[in-house]
Each structure stands twice: as C-alpha cells, then as structure tokens.
Design an enzyme around this catalytic site. Structure first.
Site, PDB file in Angstrom:
ATOM      1  N   HIS A  14       0.842  -1.200   0.000  1.00  0.00           N
ATOM      2  CA  HIS A  14       0.000   0.000   0.000  1.00  0.00           C
ATOM      3  C   HIS A  14       0.874   1.246   0.000  1.00  0.00           C
ATOM      4  O   HIS A  14       1.848   1.336   0.746  1.00  0.00           O
ATOM      5  CB  HIS A  14      -0.909   0.007   1.234  1.00  0.00           C
ATOM      6  CG  HIS A  14      -1.668   1.297   1.406  1.00  0.00           C
ATOM      7  ND1 HIS A  14      -1.555   2.097   2.522  1.00  0.00           N
ATOM      8  CD2 HIS A  14      -2.535   1.933   0.586  1.00  0.00           C
ATOM      9  CE1 HIS A  14      -2.320   3.162   2.391  1.00  0.00           C
ATOM     10  NE2 HIS A  14      -2.934   3.087   1.222  1.00  0.00           N
ATOM     11  N   SER A  15       0.551   2.196  -0.865  1.00  0.00           N
ATOM     12  CA  SER A  15       1.253   3.476  -0.921  1.00  0.00           C
ATOM     13  C   SER A  15       2.753   3.249  -1.127  1.00  0.00           C
ATOM     14  O   SER A  15       3.160   2.553  -2.057  1.00  0.00           O
ATOM     15  CB  SER A  15       0.954   4.281   0.352  1.00  0.00           C
ATOM     16  OG  SER A  15       1.482   5.586   0.277  1.00  0.00           O
ATOM     17  N   MET A  16       3.596   3.793  -0.253  1.00  0.00           N
ATOM     18  CA  MET A  16       5.049   3.659  -0.417  1.00  0.00           C
ATOM     19  C   MET A  16       5.522   2.227  -0.219  1.00  0.00           C
ATOM     20  O   MET A  16       6.627   1.871  -0.632  1.00  0.00           O
ATOM     21  CB  MET A  16       5.768   4.588   0.557  1.00  0.00           C
ATOM     22  CG  MET A  16       5.559   6.067   0.295  1.00  0.00           C
ATOM     23  SD  MET A  16       6.159   6.603  -1.321  1.00  0.00           S
ATOM     24  CE  MET A  16       7.932   6.547  -1.053  1.00  0.00           C
TER      25      MET A  16
ATOM     26  N   GLN B  91      -1.216  -0.771  -4.130  1.00  0.00           N
ATOM     27  CA  GLN B  91      -2.453  -0.013  -3.907  1.00  0.00           C
ATOM     28  C   GLN B  91      -2.102   1.450  -3.670  1.00  0.00           C
ATOM     29  O   GLN B  91      -1.451   1.784  -2.679  1.00  0.00           O
ATOM     30  CB  GLN B  91      -3.209  -0.580  -2.695  1.00  0.00           C
ATOM     31  CG  GLN B  91      -3.555  -2.050  -2.804  1.00  0.00           C
ATOM     32  CD  GLN B  91      -4.089  -2.610  -1.488  1.00  0.00           C
ATOM     33  OE1 GLN B  91      -3.674  -2.204  -0.412  1.00  0.00           O
ATOM     34  NE2 GLN B  91      -4.998  -3.558  -1.580  1.00  0.00           N
TER      35      GLN B  91
ATOM     36  N   THR C 164       0.034   3.427  -4.995  1.00  0.00           N
ATOM     37  CA  THR C 164       1.475   3.668  -4.875  1.00  0.00           C
ATOM     38  C   THR C 164       1.918   4.707  -5.905  1.00  0.00           C
ATOM     39  O   THR C 164       1.663   4.534  -7.092  1.00  0.00           O
ATOM     40  CB  THR C 164       2.255   2.363  -5.112  1.00  0.00           C
ATOM     41  OG1 THR C 164       1.931   1.430  -4.087  1.00  0.00           O
ATOM     42  CG2 THR C 164       3.749   2.614  -5.107  1.00  0.00           C
TER      43      THR C 164
END
Length: 913
Positions: free
Chosen positions: A150-152, A177, A179
């Site tokens: 997720h993200s980073m 997700q 990212t």
C-alpha cells in the site's frame, strides 16, 4: 481549486470489511542479527479465531502473501485482505488457503523522508527469507512470496529488485495499492528522489529480467487527493508486457473511487483481489502459478474486463446446446424479451445472413447477472437450430446492472446464427435485448471545450433513442487540464418501470473508466477529467457509452455554467497536479521581495514595507520567459549537448512536459498563487507581531536596544553548540531552535521601540507640562510609532524600523525552510528511542551553515548593510536565484533551502564587507 480536489468528488461507494472472529497478529521471531540491525521493524502473521490458534506453532501449509504498509501505515491494515481470504478459504473447505504476513515499519513517514527507504527494502528482503523458511519441510513448500504494497510499501517492494543479492524469483506477483510509482508526491529530500530514480531506472533498463514478475498497480481515482492516479501508473514499456495499471473506478464489480486509506479496506476492491488470488493457484503445486501468461490473464479477468463468468484458463471453444428447450427464430433487427417465472427454457435464434448487408454490428444485453453462458454462435447454414455452438459469453462484459456483448459481424464471417439461451426462471425476473445496427448511426461527436475558449462553447446532442446503445465521441479531449461536466437528461414516453441506464466514460489509452448508474427518467451529471494525458502515438477518442432504455429520449450536453467557470475548472486540475510545487513559487515571490528591499535600501537608505515591495517586485515576467526559452532550446540536440557538458540538471518544466503534465499557463497561475500566499503570509506575520508585542508589553519591561558586535564569545559558543546539535542529533532540530530564537528578534525590536517612544513621550509631558503628541498606529508590516524626538533618537527609531522590516522578510523566508525541514524532524523525534542521531540526515550540512548565518543576522541591523560594497550584488542575486529555483526546484523541493541559504549568506557578508 483546493475545495474541488479535497471535497467535490463522488460519494464513497465502498463497503467496509468486517471480521467474524477477533483478529490476532502473531509476532514472528526474527534472527538475532536481523532484529539487532532493524530494532524498529517487526514481522507479523495475521489470524482470526481457531485459525489463529492453529498457527501459533507456525506449522504453516498455505500460500504466503506479504503486506507492506505505506507512509505512516500500520501493519494491522492487512486485516481486510486476511479476513476475506480466510472466509474464501472456508468456502472451499481449506483446499487452498493463504497465510497473510505483515511488516511493521513503525509507521515511518517515508513519503516525506527518504532516508529509511533503503533500510525498509533490506528488511523486507530478510522477511521474505524468514517467511520461506517457515514452509521448508512442508509438502507443497513455496519458492516465492506474493506481495501487496500500500502506498510507499509498493515502491519498497519494487525496490527489492535493485538489491545486489536479491533473487528475482523470490517474488512472482506484486500488487500495489495507491502507490506513487512515477515520482514522489512531495520531493522533500535527495534520498527520496534518488531512491525513485534508482528504482525506475532499474525497471526500465532491466525490463527483460522482470518478465517472470507480474505487477498490478491499482490507483484510487479522484477520491484519493493524496496520491493522484497519474502517479500510480507503472512506466509503459513495449518489452515489459507483465505490468498492468488500473484505476479502482474501472475495476469490474467495484466501480468505485477510493481515498488513500479506504483502498486497503474497500470490500468491493478487496473481493476482486482475493478472487484473483484464488484463481492464480496452480492445482499441482498448490501455490501461485509460475506461468506469467496465466497471471496476466487472471488479472485482466478481475481488474479490466469481466465477462460475468467464472475464470477458466482454457475455456472450451464449442459447447453442446442441450435440453428440451423451444427454438424460436427472430428475424427482426431489434428484439426485447422479459422473463418472469418461465417454467420452459427457450433458445432464440437470430439468422445473420439477412442482416449482414444492412448492419455492421450486433449488440445484446442480459440483466440476469449470473455466471452461466447465455449467448452462442452457430455455424449451421441450412437450419435455424444447432447442437454445437461457439460460446460467445466470453466476449461479454459485466456492467453494474447488466452484462453486454457487442460483436462486429465482419469479425465472425463463419457464423450463421446468434443464439440467446433463456433457461427456466422460477421466481426470477430479468430482461434481454438484442439489436442490429450500423456503427455510424449510433456514434455521435461532442466537441470539448479547449483551453483558450474560456467557456464560450457549449455543445448539446439530442438522442431520440429507439436503440439500446449509443457512443458519444468526445473530440479533442486528451489533456489533463481539460475538465468539464457532462449532463444527460433522460425522458421517456411512458411511466412504466425500467432498468436503470448505465453511462460509462471510456478512456481508451488507460484503464481509468468511470461508470454512472442513473434511474430513468433523470438528470445525471458526469465529471469528465483525465488522470493521464493521451500518448502522442495514440489517436483514439474517449467515448461516453450510453446503455439506454428503448423508447426514451436522451439529451447530452457539455455545459459551462457562466463565463468565468471554465478558468476555475482549470484551476482545479492545476491544484490536483501541481499543488506540491506551491512552496517553490511562494519562496520565489518572497525572495524577489527580499531582493527588492535590499535594492531600495541601497538606493534610498530606507527598507521598504514587505507588502508594497511584493507588489512592485514579484512579477512573473521577470522569471518565466527565461525558463520557457531554456525549455524550448532543450528541444535542439546542440543545446542539450552544451547543457549536459556543463553538468546542469534537467529543467523540471521539461520533465513535466515529457510527462504531458505541463502547459504554458500552469507556471503563470502557480506564480500568482505564490504571490497571493506570500502576501497573506506577510499579513499574518504583521498581525502576529502586534499580538505578541502587546502581550510582551503587559508582562515585561523591555531593556533598551543596544548595538553590540555581531560576533561575541557567547554567540560563538551558541553557534558551536547548535552546530554540534546538528551534527550529533538532527539538522532540522538545530534549525528549529535557531528559528524559535530568531522569532523573538522582531518582537523585541518592535516592543523596545514602542516602549521607549512611550517612555520618552511621558518624560517630555512631565518636564514641559504639555500633552504628549498623538500617535497613529500604522498598518504596514514593521511600522514603529514616531514622535517629536531629538535627531539622534529619530535616526535610531528609523533605523530600528528598517531593521524590523528586513528581519520580518528574512523570518518569512526562514519559515518556509523550517516547514520543508519538518518531516525529517518528525521522523527523528518518532525514532528517538532507537537512535539519537538521524542517519542519514538530508539537512545536516545545510543546518550548520544556516545556524551560523542566522546567529549573525538576528543581531545585525540595516546600518551595517547600507554601506557595504557587496550590497549591490546581494540585491541583484535574488532574481537569478528565483529563476533557478523555479527551473530546478519544482520536482526537487529540497533544493529550495539551498537557494535561500546562498542569498542569506551574501547578506551576512554585507555586514562585514
């Protein structure tokens, strides 16, 4: 613009995921060396109820999946994936199941501080090795781990492949997700941008080595204002065909935009992910398949185009049409049929020979949303009946209220009939429909407002619908700055109950479709905005697909409400795409004003007011033309070669232009935003100064201002102390201390001057028995009341006023440096229990220089600067520095303090030379 980005988006259509048993997070014991090297990080195994109890002995038999949280993310965010996967495993009696692991990154702010990204990447590598060891003695032991980031966390997963000792076969599936793959949202330090450069360059240069890794990137859409979807699209490479990027609003059976956090718990999206995981299982190995083609096929099935059928790796080409069903021949070009409690099954046969000359396409729809086959193609030339047929249901596409098929007749020359199967429907009610049509008759064009039309154009199309499908092509809609509203007003001849209409905005060059379901009759509003611009090699047109109801009339209009509305929509997109560059433009405006004040001080001996000087000096034509000329010249090879020979970095505007995220008016509008924010920051400082001064006067009698040496032993000790603080702990911490110390300087000058003016007036009244002169408060920044004083005191008061104005401008500049330093300070404070020293520290060297500069500046006055030989240079340097800041700082915010520091350094030299 900010309101549009943060509030004016579709309502949350995601359902929350719930657990049926209490969640448990079992901490996995790591090797001592790993635990000692990464004391802040941990590895957990997710479980619920009995399943969690069974796994406490770590005798795992499932398929390992590792979840990586993002910026300030929690390892507990794995809950939604783990819980739904557990329910799915129960449905298949645990024939297959997944073990979900999660990494605790201590909720680090890695989107704002890049110094720990490499450390996180190496820890994840160790975790993968630990996870695979847990399955070492199992019958179906895995050789790789699937990762969800997720993200980073998704970027950290991609960075694994850049490690020298990492084996690429350890991961075969990566799902990210929200990212930001393309670039950091806020490039606040060099470690962050260097990390991105290393990861993206590796994925481009080593694309051939990544063929065995299947990557899916899911963006959140317009609800995610933290990471815009354009940043979440993986780089497009012709040789890299194992990567897929989609927006959640286009994902079948989800069709919902998600915000940055809800993407990890959105039930509709998590269900699609878990269904894909189970379809990826190889029955022989009981692990995720090693076949890259199958992995891409499964992901396309669940995330791009769902045919309303269960996934099959190799579906049968032909199907036997069995059952005692009645065969009914339909020769009409348009057909609808309603099913309700039919006890007999039927086959409706549509001969194609009579339609091929008159029509180019056939379109069919079915509101029965089961997963069985329903449409077939026969190759009998003599009979309307056939026992064996091609299953055309795999050509279908699932929509929220119906499943549809559109076939081009020329693509199926061997078919003689289309057959629709209607099975017995006891208790079910649904409708079917088919029609033959010419493509031209169902395709209309709608002209889109151009950038320079400013709302004068308004288009309207009237569709007198007798059909089931219309395509509205949006001409010239291909740039990110184009944004408008589409209104669809539906009217029907009768008031009978109808299925809802479905409107799909289809963007052919990326998977970012959005779907709207509307009752009939109704007025539907569709927001038309792009996440990424059209590639230069793509000539396709965006379309508005209208899945309509027969005997209804549809009026499609692209309406601009009034003259000035379109420029505001333009502002919305600028805020969405370029809000991260605001600090550069604000500081650039303040720096120009600072240079103007130095210039005025040199020419008149007086320091001008901040607000007035901002209006006079901060002009976009001073900085923008030069940058535009350089960007234009960089299109020529000879200029690019000269530029590279000078080892100059690429101009940020040129990089943004190559990403189709830039156009001429962007920089002008951003500069005007910067001017406005800089002006109001000046007002804020003025107001704050007066409030603090009033408070100080009521509490403390201030000492008289005394002129002292710029460098004294005590100040030298202060410099050395703060330099040591910067070197041994955190540079941003030392910068914050000197900033708080500097804050009291303008307050002290203002209070002292006002107090001694009042004191002088009171003494004069006593000695002469006359009333004190009337004092009028001035509203400008840095104003000091004046009275009838001796020439020496009047001169001192004027000098104090000049110094006060200069200090406030310096403080205004320094405030933005502190704000840009703040993320690394927060990171350091959060990890203080693990290490006193921030390592690596992006601001250590800069902080030491700033401490020395500001320790001298806060004790300086304009009287020392006026007579300096360097003042002319110091007054002119801020202009080229502002140009350089806008040229090289938009995508590298960490460069901004360096430009400011250089300008302040010249100011310090003016105090001595």
């Amino acid at each position: 613009g900010v309101r549009d980005v943060m509030f004016l988006y579709e309502e949350n259509r995601c359902s929350m995921t719930y657990m049926y048993e209490y969640p448990e997070y079992l901490k996995i014991k790591l090797p001592k060396k790993t635990a000692r090297r990464y004391p802040a990080y941990e590895l957990y195994l997710y479980g619920e109820g009995n399943y969690a109890e069974e796994n406490k002995n770590l005798l795992l038999t499932g398929i390992p999946v590792l979840f990586l949280p993002g910026n300030a993310g929690s390892y507990k965010q794995v809950r939604s994936l783990g819980s739904i996967a557990l329910r799915k495993a129960e449905d298949v009696d645990f024939k297959y199941h997944f073990n979900f692991f999660s990494v605790n990154f201590n909720e680090e702010l890695v989107a704002l501080y890049g110094g720990s990204l490499q450390r996180q990447t190496k820890f994840v590598h160790e975790c993968i090795k630990v996870i695979l060891k847990l399955y070492k003695d199992q019958e179906f032991a895995p050789s790789s781990v699937a990762i969800v980031g997720h993200s980073m966390g998704g970027l950290v997963a991609r960075a694994l492949l850049t490690l020298k000792n990492f084996k690429p076969e350890l991961i075969n599936l990566l799902i990210t997700q929200a990212t930001p793959h393309v670039a950091p949202v806020m490039p606040l330090d060099k470690y962050l941008t260097d990390f991105y450069t290393a990861v993206n360059n590796h994925w481009i240069l080593k694309a051939q080595d990544l063929r065995n890794l299947t990557t899916l990137s899911v963006a959140g859409g317009f609800r995610d204002y933290q990471v815009r979807s354009g940043l979440a699209f993986l780089p497009r490479l012709s040789q890299h065909d194992s990567a897929l990027s989609v927006v959640s609003s286009a994902v079948p059976r989800a069709w919902a935009s998600t915000d940055h956090l809800s993407i990890v718990w959105c039930k509709e999206l998590i269900l699609a992910t878990i269904r894909a995981f189970f379809d990826l299982i190889d029955e022989n190995t009981r692990q995720i398949t090693e076949d890259p083609k199958k992995r891409m096929s499964v992901l396309n099935h669940h995330f791009v185009r769902h045919p309303a059928k269960m996934y099959e790796e190799n579906p049968e080409a032909f199907t036997h049409l069995t059952g005692a069903f009645n065969w009914i021949t339909v020769k009409a070009s348009k057909w609808t049929y309603s099913v309700y409690n039919d006890s007999d099954g039927k086959y409706f046969s549509f001969p194609l020979a009579s339609h091929r000359k008159s029509y180019s396409h056939v379109y069919c729809e079915n509101s029965m949303l089961d997963t069985s086959s329903w449409i077939y193609g026969c190759m009998n030339t003599n009979s309307s009946m056939c026992l064996e047929a091609a299953d055309l249901s795999w050509r279908a596409e699932l929509l929220p209220t119906t499943k549809v098929v559109m076939l081009k007749l020329l693509d199926y020359p061997s078919l003689s009939h289309i057959v629709i199967q209607v099975p017995p429907a006891v208790g079910n009610k649904y409708t079917l429909g088919c029609e033959f049509f010419k493509e031209d008759s169902r395709t209309v064009q709608l002209s889109v407002t151009h950038l320079f039309s400013f709302g004068f154009s308004s288009s309207k199309i009237l569709l007198n619908s007798t059909g089931l499908l219309y395509n509205v092509q949006l001409q010239h809609f291909n740039q990110i700055y184009q944004a408008f509203k589409i209104y669809i007003d539906s009217h029907c001849q009768s008031l009978k109950e109808r299925k809802p209409s479905v409107y799909r905005l289809h963007i052919p060059w990326s998977y970012e479709d959005s779907i709207t379901v509307a009752k009939v009759p109704s007025l539907a509003e569709i927001s038309a905005k792009l996440h990424i611009a059209q590639p230069h090699s793509d000539s396709s047109l965006p379309e508005l697909n209208i899945y309509s109801s027969p005997d209804c009339q549809y009026e499609v209009s692209k309406t601009v409400l009034f003259y000035s509305y379109y420029p505001f929509i333009l502002v919305f997109q600028i805020v969405r795409f370029h809000a991260g560059a605001f600090p550069v433009y604000i500081v650039s405006n303040i720096l120009l004003t600072y240079g103007g004040q130095l210039s005025t001080l040199r020419s008149t001996g007086q320091c001008s007011d901040f607000s007035l000087q901002l209006v006079r000096t901060a002009k976009p034509y001073k900085v923008e033309p030069l940058i535009s000329i350089v960007v234009f010249l960089q299109g020529f090879n000879w200029f690019r070669e000269i530029w590279e020979s000078l080892s100059l970095p690429e101009v940020d505007a040129a990089v943004l232009s190559s990403q189709d995220a830039w156009f001429p008016l962007v920089s002008l509008i951003l500069f005007l935003f910067g001017t406005g924010i800089a002006y109001w920051s000046g007002v804020f400082f003025s107001t704050s100064l007066r409030l603090f001064s009033s408070l100080w006067l009521t509490l403390i009698r201030p000492p008289e201002l005394q002129k002292d040496k710029l460098i004294t032993p005590s100040r030298l000790c202060g410099m050395i102390s703060l330099a040591l603080v910067s070197w041994t702990t955190c540079g941003a911490f030392a910068v914050l201390i000197i900033y708080l110390q500097y804050l009291f300087k303008p307050v002290h000058i203002f209070v002292t001057s006002v107090f001694h003016f009042q004191d002088s007036g009171h003494s004069k009244e006593t000695s002469q028995n006359s009333s004190a002169p009337t004092v009028e408060a001035q509203s400008s920044v840095g104003s000091i009341p004046e009275a009838t004083q001796s020439p020496s005191k009047s001169k001192t008061s004027a000098e104090a006023a000049n110094s006060l104005k200069m200090h406030i401008t310096v403080l205004n500049l320094f405030t933005w440096i502190v704000l840009l330093n703040l993320p690394s300070l927060i990171y350091w404070l959060k990890n203080l229990r693990y290490s006193v020293r921030l390592d690596p520290d992006p601001w250590r060297s800069t902080a030491i220089i700033l401490v020395c500069i500001l320790e001298i500046l806060m004790n300086s006055s304009t009287s020392e600067v006026k007579s300096s030989k360097l003042l002319k240079i110091a007054a002119k340097v801020p202009l080229p520095l502002s140009v350089a800041m806008l040229a090289f700082g938009r995508m590298h915010l960490y460069r901004v303090p360096h430009f400011v520091t250089f300008s302040l350094l010249l100011h310090v030299l003016c105090c001595f030379v």
